[in-house]
Design an enzyme around this catalytic site. Structure first.
Site, PDB file in Angstrom:
ATOM      1  NE  ARG A 125     -47.784  -0.177  30.583  1.00  0.00           N
ATOM      2  CZ  ARG A 125     -46.534  -0.517  30.295  1.00  0.00           C
ATOM      3  NH1 ARG A 125     -46.265  -1.717  29.861  1.00  0.00           N
ATOM      4  NH2 ARG A 125     -45.561   0.352  30.446  1.00  0.00           N
ATOM      5  CG  HIS A 143     -48.760  14.496  44.548  1.00  0.00           C
ATOM      6  ND1 HIS A 143     -48.686  15.794  44.102  1.00  0.00           N
ATOM      7  CD2 HIS A 143     -49.456  13.819  43.603  1.00  0.00           C
ATOM      8  CE1 HIS A 143     -49.311  15.886  42.941  1.00  0.00           C
ATOM      9  NE2 HIS A 143     -49.783  14.710  42.630  1.00  0.00           N
ATOM     10  NE  ARG A 188     -36.662  -0.891  27.214  1.00  0.00           N
ATOM     11  CZ  ARG A 188     -37.684  -0.765  28.063  1.00  0.00           C
ATOM     12  NH1 ARG A 188     -38.550  -1.751  28.191  1.00  0.00           N
ATOM     13  NH2 ARG A 188     -37.825   0.313  28.799  1.00  0.00           N
ATOM     14  CG  ASN A 198     -45.657  -4.575  32.791  1.00  0.00           C
ATOM     15  OD1 ASN A 198     -45.983  -5.563  33.428  1.00  0.00           O
ATOM     16  ND2 ASN A 198     -44.792  -3.693  33.240  1.00  0.00           N
ATOM     17  CG  ASP A 199     -45.952  -2.600  26.447  1.00  0.00           C
ATOM     18  OD1 ASP A 199     -46.977  -1.922  26.604  1.00  0.00           O
ATOM     19  OD2 ASP A 199     -44.813  -2.118  26.434  1.00  0.00           O
ATOM     20  NE  ARG A 209     -37.730   0.001  33.482  1.00  0.00           N
ATOM     21  CZ  ARG A 209     -37.393  -0.393  34.700  1.00  0.00           C
ATOM     22  NH1 ARG A 209     -36.322   0.145  35.293  1.00  0.00           N
ATOM     23  NH2 ARG A 209     -38.099  -1.307  35.332  1.00  0.00           N
ATOM     24  CB  CYS A 267     -37.673  -7.912  31.705  1.00  0.00           C
ATOM     25  SG  CYS A 267     -38.300  -7.396  30.090  1.00  0.00           S
ATOM     26  CD  GLU A 282     -41.944  -4.580  24.604  1.00  0.00           C
ATOM     27  OE1 GLU A 282     -42.132  -3.707  25.466  1.00  0.00           O
ATOM     28  OE2 GLU A 282     -41.219  -4.405  23.594  1.00  0.00           O
TER      29      GLU A 282
END
Length: 857
Positions: free
Chosen positions: A739, A465, A611, A728-729, A575, A775, A705
């Site tokens: 992912r 961590h 969003r 990413n998606d 977000r 984005c 996405e």
């Protein structure tokens, strides 16, 4: 095989209540098993049989005993007494304790529980009858039984071929075998997630391995099974939502654990310590890359001083409980802060610490030491010392790596009883290279306040961590340098050293020329960064005259202010889900509006894209119950949520429409599959605007996405005012590769020609009818970013800290150099081929000499 009857006796004098009449469906419907209940006429629960205590609820309201015959029986004091958090209940037993029939389980304050609990009705439930049949006794509702009277009789054990899976057939008790796929084994974070699955679905969940059982209630018990990747294990689930819980748990345990952004590479590419280094150099694993120079300093964090002896369990138990609650609140606050700022990895660290803090095994171990006359601080210290010894004895490096987290909890709770500070930070000055045996996460945070130049640890690992947090802060850090680190550096304290965390070494005797070189290197990096920051507020025009906006990805109004300071041309993605996390209820309209307004105000006249809530089956809200599904990425999330939760969208839309001026606001909808979904949102937005008597509307856009949205972008452009590609998606869905799966990380590449063709389809489909931005993570990638611009993207949205460097890079870009080769790149067979061909193209477009490393990439 046959055996004699098993008799369970009344744990307390009370009035008989048939289980079906208990005002709680979990008991009344037999979800947990057959049983009977008593309305108690006394203030102490006693053991209904002789055996071993295999479960003690954290809040002391429930105990499970495994009888000598193998029967598991639950005694549950009252209904919803868990909400009392142990108030008015004094446990008398601990986990693993041998108990005889009639011995006290707990004392309780009848008056307090009557006032604060839903009911005092106390069920006695047979969780596992061991193949025995229920024998009815002549007991009726309203009968009064004395403590110790026979209450339940189970007949002789049946033959194996007579046993039926009645519980499993109705979905109430299920069992599956699996092979653990989590690469690091069952350590703290997945154990905490397993516990959360059981709690979210209100089921009892346990793992079985080699005749050993561990309940999900206990993170320590789960970890002490010593499960490693590839081990066989059985999972057992009981409860009304057993099927959903089993699916979620199976998905967790059979999926390799994912790394956060940037972690996979650091975890796999760190060089091992070398024995061939020149004299005066020490090797370590690279936890966080970078280079630094400064005086060497030693950090020795001592445990807080606490009294040795206490005043007995009755007086000290409440004090220990209050201390645990205070530390728990501190951890929850830290988790919420990390979650709101998008620091998922840090949030998971704090969540795992919370789970450990509430671990019934650790609490019971501490309570038992109070009975020996120890103070609460000392009892907690010894209980966690014992747990650390157990983890060390496993020999599992991942579990051993979690000892630092255990020490963190040990120290934090002991501080609540401390008679001294025990910080151990000494005279560490800003700019020092700090060496230590190991660091706990909270100590790391405290140390960072002193602004060290770098950190070297004798212990730890690249997946610890602390390593995760060091990478997030960009602080050079080496770990696993070995037990001789402290001794080797003892004679070098206050001497100027060099930490080359790029190459995994600590140079204890650098000459003046080497130190000058490092200082010059650092100065050059800083000067370059300062030059970039000085021009960060200027617009970006590429060398081939393309105007590109560089916006910011944010999660809060505070980050919006940071983005503005960093020179963002706007916000490309806010977000909004971070407003909804860490709460017991959805945020009110006014609360949302204030946050949105503050974000818009922070950017002045620059556009802010917010969003709408992107939450779903993979990240549930406590006040929004969604069914668990085997593949959350394909479940109800984003746009799909609005079809089942329209009131949630209405509240958010009203809050957004209350922002002034609306011309600066953009609303973006996630996980849109086709144009009709966005049209539905537009109609709803217009209807609410009419109700609010608004004369203007914000622009409305969609995230690309899902492959269907990319392929239907022509229709999308007729409805949307703008589009933003979430790479990413889009990569995940386009390649059918999770992912979060580190085994697929190298293949789940945005530069795969299939993904690039989806991006090209999006751009060509819009035919310049609406702007298209990016984005996702690819926007800030050194190779992907220039390619996206060359393909026709007009906006890149990155983290605020990257804005200055991305802008500087784009100003040097001649995108036409890359644009001429796009068809060739898209015709290549795989991502590796694209990367190999793209690297020299980007160098040429930036007018820089390609390095040998780039040529070979």
């Amino acid at each position: 095989m046959t055996s004699s009857n098993v008799t369970l006796v009344a744990p307390v004098k009370g009035v008989v209540v048939p289980l079906a009449d208990v005002p709680d469906p979990v008991f009344a419907e037999g979800t947990l098993g057959q049983g009977i209940a008593l309305d108690p006429l006394g203030g102490c629960l006693h053991a209904p049989c002789a055996g071993e205590v295999i479960q003690c609820a954290r809040t002391h309201h429930a105990f499970t005993i495994k009888s000598d015959e193998g029967v598991e029986v639950l005694v549950h004091l009252g209904l919803d007494t868990v909400a009392l958090e142990g108030k008015g209940i004094e446990p008398c037993v601990s986990l693993g304790q041998r108990i005889e029939v009639g011995e006290p389980l707990c004392y309780f304050d009848v008056d307090q529980l009557v006032c604060e609990a839903v009911s005092l009705v106390t069920p006695l439930v047979v969780l596992d009858a061991g193949g025995r049949e229920w024998v009815s006794l002549d007991l009726r509702a309203g009968d009064i039984v004395q403590r110790g009277d026979p209450l339940v009789v189970l007949g002789p054990e049946r033959l194996d071929d007579d046993v039926t899976d009645e519980e499993g057939s109705d979905g109430q008790a299920l069992e599956r075998s699996l092979v653990l796929a989590i690469e690091s084994g069952l350590h703290a974070r997945p154990a905490a997630r397993l516990r959360a699955i059981a709690r979210d679905h209100q089921v009892s969940l346990s793992l079985l391995r080699d005749a050993r059982t561990a309940s999900s209630d206990s993170v320590s018990a789960l970890m002490n099974l010593g499960l490693e990747c590839g081990d066989d294990v059985v999972i057992r689930v009981k409860g009304r939502q057993a099927e959903a819980a089993l699916a979620a748990a199976m998905a967790l345990l059979t999926t390799p654990e994912g790394h956060g952004p940037g972690q996979a590479e650091a975890a796999t590419s760190s060089p091992a310590p070398s024995v061939d280094l020149p004299a005066g150099q020490l090797a370590g694993l690279v936890a966080s890359a970078g280079i630094a120079t400064g005086p060497l300093a030693t950090l020795s964090v001592k445990l807080p001083e606490v009294p040795l002896e206490g005043l007995g369990r009755k007086l000290e138990s409440p004090r220990l409980k209050e201390a645990l609650e205070r530390v728990g609140r501190q951890l929850e606050a830290a988790r919420e802060r990390a979650e709101r700022s998008g620091q998922t990895a840090e949030a998971e660290v704090f969540e795992a610490h919370q789970a450990w803090l509430e671990d019934p095994d650790l609490v019971a171990s501490s309570i038992s030491r109070l009975e020996e006359g120890l103070s609460p601080g000392q009892a907690w210290r010894e209980a966690l010392d014992a747990e650390a010894d157990r983890l060390r004895a496993t020999g599992n490096p991942i579990l051993i790596g979690r000892i630092a987290d255990l020490r963190d909890l040990q120290r934090q709770v002991m501080l609540e009883f401390s008679e001294g500070e025990g910080s151990g930070f000494g005279d560490i000055t800003p700019g020092a290279i700090v060496v230590a045996e190991d660091l706990t996460p909270s100590t790391f945070v405290d140390l960072c306040a002193l602004k060290p130049a770098g950190i070297c640890l004798a212990a730890g690992g690249t997946t610890s961590h602390v390593a995760i947090m060091a990478r997030a802060r960009g602080l050079p850090c080496l770990v696993a340098m070995g037990g001789g680190l402290m001794e080797a550096t003892e004679s070098c304290l206050d001497r100027a050293v060099v930490l080359d965390a790029d190459n995994g070494r600590l140079e204890l005797e650098p000459d003046q020329a080497r130190r000058d070189q490092v200082v010059a290197d650092i100065a050059a990096r800083q000067a370059r960064a300062e030059e970039e920051r000085a021009e960060a507020h200027l617009e970006v025009v590429t060398r081939d005259n393309r105007m590109i906006e560089v916006a910011a990805n944010i999660g809060s109004a505070e980050e919006a202010r940071q983005a503005s300071d960093c020179g963002a041309d706007g916000v490309g993605l806010m977000r909004s889900e971070f407003l909804f996390l860490g709460r017991d209820a959805a945020p009110e309209e006014d609360d949302q509006r204030q946050e949105y307004q503050a974000s818009v105000d922070a950017l002045g006249s620059r556009p802010v894209i917010i969003r709408t809530l992107d939450i779903g089956a993979d990240k549930q809200l406590p006040y929004l119950t969604l069914p668990a599904v085997p593949n959350p990425a394909l479940g109800v999330r984003g746009m799909r949520l609005w079809q089942t939760q329209p009131a949630l969208l209405d509240t958010q839309l009203r809050a957004l429409l209350g922002v002034k001026p609306l011309r600066h606001l953009r609303i973006m909808v996630p996980m849109v599959s086709d144009a009709s979904e966005l049209e539905w949102v537009r109609e709803r937005m217009e209807a609410l605007a009419a109700e609010m008597r608004l004369t203007e509307l914000p622009l409305l856009g969609a995230m690309i996405e899902v492959p269907s949205a990319a392929l239907c972008s022509a229709a999308m452009a007729k409805v949307a005012d703008f589009l933003s590609i979430g790479t990413n998606d889009l990569t995940q869905y386009g390649l059918a590769m999770d992912r979060e799966d580190p085994q697929l990380a190298a293949q789940a590449d945005v530069l795969h020609p299939g993904v690039l063709r989806l991006i090209q389809a999006t751009l060509s489909g819009t035919a310049n009818r609406c702007p298209v931005g990016v984005c996702g993570a690819a926007a800030g990638d050194d190779l992907a970013g220039p390619l996206l611009v060359a393909m026709g993207v007009s906006e890149l949205s990155v983290e605020p800290s990257r804005i200055a460097s991305v802008k500087a890079r784009l100003r040097r870009l001649d995108a036409a150099v890359i644009a001429r080769e796009i068809d060739t790149l898209l015709a290549m067979p795989d991502a590796a081929s694209v990367r190999k061909a793209l690297a020299p193209l980007v160098d040429a477009a930036l007018d820089v000499e390609p390095t040998p490393e780039r040529i070979l990439t």
